[in-house]
Write an enzyme that holds these catalytic residues in place. Structure first.
Site, PDB file in Angstrom:
ATOM      1  N   GLU A  94       0.844  -1.282  -0.113  1.00 20.56           N
ATOM      2  CA  GLU A  94      -0.041  -0.173  -0.031  1.00 20.56           C
ATOM      3  C   GLU A  94       0.900   1.276   0.050  1.00 20.56           C
ATOM      4  OE1 GLU A  94      -2.849   1.989   3.668  1.00 20.56           O
ATOM      5  OE2 GLU A  94      -1.657   0.183   3.717  1.00 20.56           O
ATOM      6  N   ASP A 197      14.044  -1.913  14.096  1.00 22.91           N
ATOM      7  CA  ASP A 197      14.784  -0.800  13.267  1.00 22.91           C
ATOM      8  C   ASP A 197      14.119   0.425  13.166  1.00 22.91           C
ATOM      9  OD1 ASP A 197      16.784   0.150  11.632  1.00 22.91           O
ATOM     10  OD2 ASP A 197      16.347  -1.328   9.775  1.00 22.91           O
TER      11      ASP A 197
END
Length: 288
Positions: A94, A197
């Site tokens: 998306e 991360d």
């Protein structure tokens, strides 16, 4: 631009061709483009011709795990991952338009991350390995955070840096000495689900001011390692941290521990890019 092999694989996977392409930033690891499919769905595509294509498969698993927690964090939906015959991996997801932060955006982000970190597990690690950047990340489960931090985070990256000559034997010895002190430094915490991360380049606020996170390296770990990483490259807004602390307070002394946690991402950057990151690692480990 996008390899023809990737276009063909996408057409077969989603049963639609790409009708328009605009190259965008894919960070320092991948190439990326904003693409439109025949049904006018706008997507974000990233690919890599040289990294392990399995990287995108486990990234999808990480995104789905984050999405399953039902926090206010916006997690882009994945439409397809795959590998072409020539070994190029890709991920189609998306497309989320970047907006601007609103008055409560940063504090809502802090609260949402706290909710994510309240998703606990019995052990540290994950049921599969994944990647941090393009480097392998071992998630072999451990019952003890110190063991996990040393064996699955520090040691693989430290040995890689030593073997490539980016860090010397004196620095390796200092790590070994530091390891002995960690049981008295890290507070006991249950394993929390982490993005893995989370730095300033892996989130933005969407058009509604909601925090959108991507490029995860998911595992269950000590939540302080995630918070430490948010401080590493410039930090997040101050009300992000105050909202997090209100929702899920950290133990006293975190500011003294965060440099130890950040040895992991700094070792990763040392192995990926070398240079000043190695000097930062050497400076931190000398303190312990």
């Amino acid at each position: 631009m996008i390899p023809n092999s990737v276009k063909q694989e996408i057409r077969q996977t989603v049963d639609q061709p790409i009708t328009s392409i605009r190259q965008v930033s894919g960070g320092s690891i991948n190439q990326a483009a904003k693409v439109t499919l025949a049904d006018e769905t706008i997507c974000f595509l990233k690919w890599n011709t040289s990294a392990d294509p399995h990287m995108f498969v486990v990234e999808e698993k990480g995104l789905e795990l984050l999405k399953s927690t039902d926090t206010p964090l916006r997690i882009p939906s994945v439409l397809a991952t795959g590998e072409t015959d020539d070994g190029t991996g890709f991920l189609l997801q998306e497309f989320v338009s970047e907006g601007h932060s609103k008055p409560n955006s940063a504090s809502n982000f802090g609260q949402a991350l706290a909710r994510l970190h309240k998703h606990h597990n019995e052990s540290y690690g994950l049921d599969h390995d994944n990647f941090i950047g393009r480097l392998p990340q071992s998630n072999t489960p451990h019952d003890n955070w110190v063991d996990f931090f040393i064996q699955e985070r520090m040691e693989p990256q430290l040995q890689m840096a030593a073997n490539s000559g980016k860090l010397g034997s004196d620095t390796v010895s200092r790590f070994k000495a530091m390891y002995k002190k960690l049981p008295d430094i890290f507070p006991d915490e249950p394993p929390s689900l982490l993005h893995g991360d989370l730095w300033g380049g892996n989130y933005f606020f969407d058009q509604d001011g909601n925090a959108t996170v991507y490029d995860p390296a998911v595992y269950y770990g000590h939540r302080e390692i995630e918070l430490a990483f948010t401080h590493l490259f410039g930090g997040f807004p101050s009300n992000f941290y105050s909202a997090y602390e209100e929702a899920y307070p950290t133990s006293s002394g975190f500011s003294q521990r965060k440099d130890i946690y950040n040895l992991y991402p700094l070792l990763v950057h040392t192995n990926l890019f070398g240079g000043s990151y190695a000097r930062q690692v050497e400076s931190i480990v000398k303190q312990f």
